[in-house]
Scaffold this active site. Structure first.
Site, short mmCIF file in Angstrom:
data_model
loop_
_atom_site.label_atom_id
_atom_site.label_comp_id
_atom_site.label_asym_id
_atom_site.label_seq_id
_atom_site.Cartn_x
_atom_site.Cartn_y
_atom_site.Cartn_z
N SER A 50 75.71 -53.31 136.56
CA SER A 50 75.55 -52.12 135.72
C SER A 50 74.07 -51.84 135.45
O SER A 50 73.28 -51.72 136.38
CB SER A 50 76.36 -52.31 134.44
OG SER A 50 76.56 -51.09 133.76
N HIS A 59 84.84 -51.20 135.99
CA HIS A 59 83.39 -51.40 135.98
C HIS A 59 82.99 -52.87 135.99
O HIS A 59 81.81 -53.18 135.94
CB HIS A 59 82.82 -50.70 134.73
CG HIS A 59 81.33 -50.54 134.74
ND1 HIS A 59 80.66 -49.88 135.76
CD2 HIS A 59 80.38 -50.97 133.88
CE1 HIS A 59 79.35 -49.91 135.51
NE2 HIS A 59 79.16 -50.56 134.37
N ASP A 112 85.61 -45.94 138.96
CA ASP A 112 84.76 -46.52 137.92
C ASP A 112 84.44 -45.43 136.90
O ASP A 112 83.77 -44.45 137.23
CB ASP A 112 83.48 -47.08 138.55
CG ASP A 112 82.60 -47.85 137.56
OD1 ASP A 112 82.77 -47.66 136.34
OD2 ASP A 112 81.74 -48.62 138.03
#
Length: 268
Positions: free
Chosen positions: A96, A247, A219
């Site tokens: 991320s 995610h 996602d």
């Protein structure tokens, strides 16, 4: 005062190999999020795990709201960890927001990096239409940040299932919610603001090392358009669409995540 970098960031070193591979967690998480992935790399790599200041078992007294009001503050810590361990040509695996933190760090000093693996990355979460789709309108992000401030526990229970996106795995949603809730609310909110309001699009052309973009098929945090944008703007990048949804594929689909990372590292 000399700061012990390794203690500050709760650095752990595992594995029997010599090639360094650094795993960097995302917002609201800590190094434990890699526990299903790491054992698969221990025989061939020197595995480095850490917690960002304000996360996990890092030393909270080193949290500086001014320093960490920008992703560059976190990139500085990554470089300090790599320098303290005398790493060179490491593989950096960022989940991320850590994908962009790794990019920023490599742009500042490329000698520490050989390649970057980006898991669910996004250079910009907010739409900049018509040219860029990040997945969120500014007012949606503002509402999320307000919710964090007004009702931190409610925010965690709201966001966890949306981000995890594996409804049949309630245990993973519960774990993520617990991870969110374990953070200092003020630090977590600042990290969220820095993350979701960041814009690293201008940094992409300067990437000094090859990258793998692992894009989950569904996602809610980093949609497919974002993966395509990154691939188009990161030279020497490889885009891999995953079967995994959500995610957090390192938790929900560790076998696929491991296989794709290994295939990339072994084929280049």
């Amino acid at each position: 005062m000399t700061i012990d970098i390794l203690e500050r960031n709760n650095v752990k070193i595992l594995g029997n190999g010599t090639k360094p591979i650094v795993f960097a967690h995302g917002f609201g998480c800590d190094q434990d999020m890699w526990r299903y992935i790491v054992p698969n790399f221990e025989s061939d790599y020197r595995v480095i795990l850490f917690d960002y200041v304000g996360s996990g078992k890092s030393q909270l007294d080193h949290y500086d709201a001014n320093k960490y009001n920008d992703l560059q503050g976190y990139a500085q810590d990554v470089l300090e960890i790599m320098d303290a361990l005398e790493l060179r040509n490491a593989i950096f695996v960022g989940h991320s927001v850590s994908s962009m933190i790794g990019l920023l760090a490599s742009n500042r000093d490329s000698k520490y990096f050989e390649r970057i693996v980006m898991l669910g990355p996004s250079p910009r979460y907010i739409n900049d239409l018509p040219d860029y789709y990040g997945g969120f309108n500014r007012n949606e992000i503002d509402e999320l940040l307000t919710m964090m401030q007004m009702n931190f526990i409610g925010w965690a229970s709201y966001l966890a299932p949306i981000a995890m996106q594996n409804s049949e795995r309630q245990d993973l949603t519960d774990e993520l919610e617990k991870s969110f809730c374990s953070r200092d609310p003020h630090i977590a909110r600042q990290f969220a603001e820095v993350t979701f309001l960041s814009d690293c699009r201008g940094d992409l052309p300067f990437a000094p090392v090859p990258s793998l973009i692992l894009q989950c098929s569904d996602d809610s945090i980093a949609p497919i358009e974002v993966g395509n944008y990154l691939h188009a703007h990161l030279k020497d990048s490889t885009l891999q669409l995953m079967n995994a949804k959500g995610h957090y594929p390192q938790l929900s689909h560790p076998e696929e995540t491991t296989a794709l990372i290994k295939n990339y590292l072994n084929s280049n």
